[in-house]
Enzyme design. Structure first.
Site, mmCIF file in Angstrom:
data_model
loop_
_atom_site.group_PDB
_atom_site.id
_atom_site.type_symbol
_atom_site.label_atom_id
_atom_site.label_comp_id
_atom_site.label_asym_id
_atom_site.label_seq_id
_atom_site.Cartn_x
_atom_site.Cartn_y
_atom_site.Cartn_z
ATOM 1 N N ASP A 28 -2.752 2.530 -2.683
ATOM 2 C CA ASP A 28 -2.821 1.787 -1.428
ATOM 3 C C ASP A 28 -4.225 1.280 -1.114
ATOM 4 O O ASP A 28 -4.909 1.881 -0.294
ATOM 5 C CB ASP A 28 -2.326 2.680 -0.277
ATOM 6 C CG ASP A 28 -2.070 1.888 0.982
ATOM 7 O OD1 ASP A 28 -2.137 0.653 0.918
ATOM 8 O OD2 ASP A 28 -1.803 2.515 2.026
ATOM 9 N N LYS A 54 0.919 -4.841 -4.447
ATOM 10 C CA LYS A 54 -0.481 -4.530 -4.131
ATOM 11 C C LYS A 54 -1.275 -4.405 -5.426
ATOM 12 O O LYS A 54 -0.717 -4.063 -6.472
ATOM 13 C CB LYS A 54 -0.583 -3.220 -3.337
ATOM 14 C CG LYS A 54 -0.093 -3.352 -1.900
ATOM 15 C CD LYS A 54 -0.395 -2.106 -1.067
ATOM 16 C CE LYS A 54 0.198 -2.270 0.331
ATOM 17 N NZ LYS A 54 -0.109 -1.135 1.235
ATOM 18 N N GLU A 106 -0.921 -8.895 -3.893
ATOM 19 C CA GLU A 106 -1.303 -8.608 -2.511
ATOM 20 C C GLU A 106 -2.636 -7.877 -2.508
ATOM 21 O O GLU A 106 -2.738 -6.749 -2.973
ATOM 22 C CB GLU A 106 -0.233 -7.755 -1.805
ATOM 23 C CG GLU A 106 -0.590 -7.399 -0.366
ATOM 24 C CD GLU A 106 0.525 -6.657 0.381
ATOM 25 O OE1 GLU A 106 1.703 -7.044 0.262
ATOM 26 O OE2 GLU A 106 0.206 -5.682 1.079
ATOM 27 N N GLU A 128 -9.317 -1.616 5.526
ATOM 28 C CA GLU A 128 -8.693 -0.380 6.012
ATOM 29 C C GLU A 128 -9.346 0.875 5.433
ATOM 30 O O GLU A 128 -9.623 1.821 6.151
ATOM 31 C CB GLU A 128 -7.191 -0.402 5.656
ATOM 32 C CG GLU A 128 -6.475 0.883 6.020
ATOM 33 C CD GLU A 128 -4.981 0.841 5.700
ATOM 34 O OE1 GLU A 128 -4.491 -0.204 5.224
ATOM 35 O OE2 GLU A 128 -4.314 1.860 5.933
ATOM 36 N N GLU A 146 7.928 3.424 4.095
ATOM 37 C CA GLU A 146 7.319 4.001 5.300
ATOM 38 C C GLU A 146 8.233 3.868 6.515
ATOM 39 O O GLU A 146 7.797 3.477 7.600
ATOM 40 C CB GLU A 146 5.958 3.353 5.579
ATOM 41 C CG GLU A 146 4.973 3.559 4.448
ATOM 42 C CD GLU A 146 3.567 3.039 4.743
ATOM 43 O OE1 GLU A 146 3.447 2.051 5.476
ATOM 44 O OE2 GLU A 146 2.607 3.641 4.232
ATOM 45 N N LYS A 199 9.166 -6.198 4.181
ATOM 46 C CA LYS A 199 8.859 -4.825 3.774
ATOM 47 C C LYS A 199 10.127 -4.032 4.021
ATOM 48 O O LYS A 199 10.567 -3.906 5.164
ATOM 49 C CB LYS A 199 7.713 -4.286 4.621
ATOM 50 C CG LYS A 199 7.436 -2.789 4.476
ATOM 51 C CD LYS A 199 6.184 -2.376 5.274
ATOM 52 C CE LYS A 199 5.928 -0.873 5.204
ATOM 53 N NZ LYS A 199 4.696 -0.487 5.942
ATOM 54 N N ARG A 213 8.195 -7.164 -0.726
ATOM 55 C CA ARG A 213 7.066 -6.317 -1.117
ATOM 56 C C ARG A 213 7.478 -5.143 -2.021
ATOM 57 O O ARG A 213 8.556 -4.564 -1.849
ATOM 58 C CB ARG A 213 6.341 -5.780 0.123
ATOM 59 C CG ARG A 213 5.729 -6.899 0.917
ATOM 60 C CD ARG A 213 5.078 -6.409 2.184
ATOM 61 N NE ARG A 213 3.755 -5.870 1.999
ATOM 62 C CZ ARG A 213 3.370 -4.675 2.434
ATOM 63 N NH1 ARG A 213 4.217 -3.852 3.018
ATOM 64 N NH2 ARG A 213 2.127 -4.280 2.271
ATOM 65 N N GLU A 267 -2.155 -4.294 13.300
ATOM 66 C CA GLU A 267 -2.167 -3.099 12.453
ATOM 67 C C GLU A 267 -3.287 -3.254 11.432
ATOM 68 O O GLU A 267 -3.390 -4.260 10.730
ATOM 69 C CB GLU A 267 -0.801 -2.941 11.746
ATOM 70 C CG GLU A 267 -0.750 -1.700 10.882
ATOM 71 C CD GLU A 267 0.653 -1.125 10.731
ATOM 72 O OE1 GLU A 267 1.583 -1.587 11.404
ATOM 73 O OE2 GLU A 267 0.796 -0.189 9.915
ATOM 74 N N ARG A 268 -4.150 -2.243 11.397
ATOM 75 C CA ARG A 268 -5.320 -2.271 10.489
ATOM 76 C C ARG A 268 -6.234 -3.459 10.776
ATOM 77 O O ARG A 268 -6.871 -3.990 9.858
ATOM 78 C CB ARG A 268 -4.894 -2.268 9.022
ATOM 79 C CG ARG A 268 -3.881 -1.215 8.655
ATOM 80 C CD ARG A 268 -4.317 0.164 9.044
ATOM 81 N NE ARG A 268 -3.278 1.159 8.763
ATOM 82 C CZ ARG A 268 -3.397 2.437 9.136
ATOM 83 N NH1 ARG A 268 -4.453 2.857 9.804
ATOM 84 N NH2 ARG A 268 -2.446 3.293 8.849
HETATM 85 O O1 GCW Z 1 -1.999 0.560 3.780
HETATM 86 C C1 GCW Z 1 -0.861 1.042 4.410
HETATM 87 C C2 GCW Z 1 -1.216 0.973 5.849
HETATM 88 C C3 GCW Z 1 -0.071 0.647 6.770
HETATM 89 C C4 GCW Z 1 0.634 -0.574 6.211
HETATM 90 C C5 GCW Z 1 1.176 -0.240 4.832
HETATM 91 C C6 GCW Z 1 1.840 -1.422 4.167
HETATM 92 C C7 GCW Z 1 1.685 -2.384 7.364
HETATM 93 O O2 GCW Z 1 -1.833 2.180 6.219
HETATM 94 O O3 GCW Z 1 -0.609 0.394 8.039
HETATM 95 O O4 GCW Z 1 1.674 -1.036 7.053
HETATM 96 O O5 GCW Z 1 0.122 0.148 3.997
HETATM 97 O O6 GCW Z 1 1.174 -2.071 3.382
HETATM 98 O O7 GCW Z 1 3.000 -1.676 4.406
#
Ligand code: GCW
Length: 680
Positions: free
Chosen positions: A363, A358, A385, A391, A289, A285, A322, A165-166
């Site tokens: 994001d 983060k 993080e 990305e 989402e 997590k 997270r 992913e990413r």
């Molecule tokens: O930045 C976003 C991304 C998702 C990612 C999510 C996260 C792993 O688009 O792909 O999922 O954050 O950090 O959980």
């Protein structure tokens, strides 16, 4: 051909004959202590470096004092032979600290690299080899060093089917299908590279987790990696899917307070430790989402995290939970949600829980103000993080050196808990007082021959490791090290490459998201401009973030808007509420302002937006011509790889500028400033 596989551990041959003689002599008599696995790793690294730098093997001895030039071992081991308590100052530096310098003994001067533990010796050796590679080795000066952050960790967002992913550098380097039987030599080079930076933890799997990683078949595979990484001082973590009790445990619920659920996790954890006795713990997590979590059962994050923490504690494991949570069901600024959910839980998490935050509240945008959780909680372990994979920063086609961005965040003043506190001081514990400290980076590593897709992606992996070791290092210093280790000592290469790297991030901000604009990229793939994205879930549209209309542009997060600014310390909230006082780089992040609003330059907001976009394109072009002027000085393979990608980057910078300015002009209804290249 140079394909980038060696990373910064290229150990190119030493050209100066006097230096070569000096180093050769040190390698010709290494009094080497100990026999353990980390000692073997040290010997292998020294052998490789010696062969590549001098074309000969080093000589190791455990007896021949008269032949000795270089001492390598732990403080205790050296004390035994030398009969003196050497290098007292490293005593308090913890297991990973080291000292290197010269020692006078019985009338002769030796060079020594000493750690409290073998891992400290390994770190000292890598540091010494780096000093040779960067031509800064001075046998007369001493150096003491130790990491400032306890867990320096890579987070792989790697799925069990090897998609990442990413990830933009191929597939996952974890070859789950052929593990545990087949060991890809790449795993060792991966461990070497990380250890050379002091990275000491890795979470192997995606935070959007698959419960199957917690079944014995996969545990056996993970065990192989953990065994390989152990001598390099690297601990393995895995991601835990909160609903695993249902998916692989046959239960009807994953309620963290349900005794059967607790029993499931207890048993799982014991099983895990039977395979990996020093297993690091779980990264989670939850309720973000669409991922499962404690909220489904009316429980909060602390109840979820603590349940896992309690089953891990007897084994010495930890939970990294997270703080990246947001949901569109709540009609609230996404910026505010993590603080809403976590601030009330301050003090409620177990000691072996770290909340991983983060760097910013949205994001991983090209520029974000620091996350308001830093400083807002007092009795909760907070970890950082960062995202190494690009990305939102051009992915693997663009050269964007991220260290200046991380440096900007780390040096940000939080004003809490004390007026002088910074983000770095919170995460390294010096301001927060927390003992369990963490910096995590979302990996940009894949199966591409050069590991990171773009050669300069390696610099971001490198910089992350260096800043995790010491959050106060400057991005410039780190760039210099990486360039010399990657391209050698040529001064022209150093000067030009450094300039390119140091201006690259501001360039990206300018041509993508200037003046505090954010989240206006293509939906879901996040590549390229798309400020026009609308429809569906509001917080995944661009309009939600830029709010352009005929009057103006920007997201009002002051008291008249969402109020997110109030989540910061009053020192920040007060001055940033004023659009004439807030640093202009954050202007539209917090304010919705008229197109004619006057900026410090005396120009209108509309004009400044145009100038910033245009400046981004200009810098991208000069990065390209600067690089191209190095033709002939850099090997053709790496030269051409970077040159071609920079050409793409210039096109993409133009694409961003043109798309965004033409789109915003439909609201602003004003001409572009004359001095810029007119978008079309
Ligand atoms: O930045 C976003 C991304 C998702 C990612 C999510 C996260 C792993 O688009 O792909 O999922 O954050 O950090 O959980």
């Amino acid at each position: 051909p140079k394909d980038g596989y060696e990373l910064w551990l290229d150990y190119s041959s030493i050209e100066s004959s006097s230096k070569r003689a000096e180093i050769t002599s040190l390698f010709s008599g290494i009094y080497f202590f100990g026999q353990g696995p980390t000692q073997q790793v040290i010997q292998q690294e020294l052998r490789l470096a010696s062969q590549k730098m001098m074309g000969r093997d080093p000589v190791f001895t455990q007896e021949r004092l008269n032949q000795t030039q270089l001492w390598l071992g732990t403080r205790e081991e050296l004390a035994q032979v030398l009969g003196l308590e050497t290098q007292m100052q490293i005593r308090n530096l913890g297991p990973e600290g080291f000292w290197r310098g010269s020692i006078d003994f019985q009338g002769k001067t030796y060079y020594a690299i000493i750690g409290n533990q073998p891992i400290g010796v390994l770190y000292g050796v890598f540091d010494w080899l780096k000093s040779i590679q960067t031509d800064t080795f001075d046998p007369k000066s001493e150096k003491t060093d130790a990491p400032k952050v306890k867990l320096r960790m890579l987070n792989h967002w790697d799925n069990l089917d090897r998609t990442v992913e990413r990830g933009y550098a191929g597939f996952s380097i974890w070859d789950w299908h052929r593990l545990p039987g087949f060991i890809d030599p790449r795993y060792i080079d991966y461990a070497r590279a990380n250890a050379s930076l002091g990275i000491n933890a890795v979470s192997l799997t995606n935070v959007n987790a698959n419960a199957f990683i917690l079944t014995p078949d996969f545990m056996k595979k993970a065990k192989v990696l953990a065994d390989l990484f152990r001598p390099y001082g690297i601990k393995v973590f895995l991601t835990a899917r909160f609903s695993a009790p249902i998916e692989i445990g046959g239960l009807k619920t994953a309620d963290p307070l349900d005794p059967e659920v607790v029993a499931f996790w207890k048993k799982k954890t014991e099983e895990m430790y039977s395979f990996i006795p020093d297993f690091g713990g779980f990264l989670v997590k939850a309720n973000s989402e669409g991922q499962p979590g404690p909220h489904e059962y009316g429980r909060n994050h602390a109840e979820g995290a603590n349940m896992l923490a309690d089953v891990l504690a007897p084994h010495g494991g930890i939970v990294i939970w997270r703080a990246f949570v947001y949901s569109h069901e709540i009609d609230e600024d996404r910026h505010k949600q993590a603080n809403f959910e976590f601030e009330p839980l301050d003090g409620k998490f177990r000691d072996n829980v770290i909340i991983q935050v983060k760097n910013g509240a949205i994001d991983f945008m090209p520029r974000e103000p620091f996350h308001p959780l830093f400083g807002a909680v007092k009795n909760t372990n907070l970890g950082m993080e960062f995202q190494i994979t690009q990305e939102y920063l051009g992915q693997a086609t663009q050269l964007v050196y991220l260290a200046p961005m991380w440096e900007e965040v780390l040096r940000s003043k939080t004003y809490r808990p004390s007026p002088t506190s910074t983000v770095a001081g919170i995460i390294d514990g010096s301001d927060s007082g927390q003992k369990l400290t963490l910096m995590a980076g979302v990996s940009n590593i894949g199966t591409d021959r050069n590991w990171t897709g773009h050669l300069f992606g390696q610099a971001n992996w490198f910089a992350f490791g260096r800043q995790a070791w010491d959050p106060n290092l400057s991005s410039e210093e780190i760039a210099e090290e990486w360039i010399k280790m990657t391209f050698g000592q040529n001064k022209d290469i150093l000067a030009k490459t450094k300039e390119i790297m140091l201006e690259s991030r501001e360039a990206a901000v300018n041509y993508m998201n200037p003046l505090g604009l954010h989240h206006i990229m293509g939906r879901s793939h996040h590549y390229g401009p798309a400020p026009w994205v609308e429809g569906g879930r509001a917080d995944w549209t661009s309009l939600y973030y830029h709010r352009a209309d005929s009057e103006g542009i920007g997201f009002d997060r002051t008291a008249t808007g969402s109020g997110a600014l109030n989540q910061y310390a009053p020192e920040i909230a007060n001055s940033w509420s004023d659009p004439t006082q807030i640093p202009e780089k954050y202007l539209l992040w917090f304010h919705h302002l008229p197109w004619d609003f006057e900026l410090k330059s005396g120009r209108s907001l509309w004009e400044e937006i145009g100038l910033h976009y245009d400046q981004g394109v200009k810098t991208a072009r000069s990065m390209k011509s600067e690089w191209d002027s190095l033709q002939g000085q850099i090997d053709p393979e790496r030269f051409s790889h970077v040159s071609q990608l920079l050409a793409v980057q210039v096109q993409e910078a133009e694409w961003w500028r043109n798309a965004c300015l033409l789109y915003f002009q439909t609201f602003a209804q004003r001409p572009f400033p004359e001095e810029i290249e007119q978008p079309q």
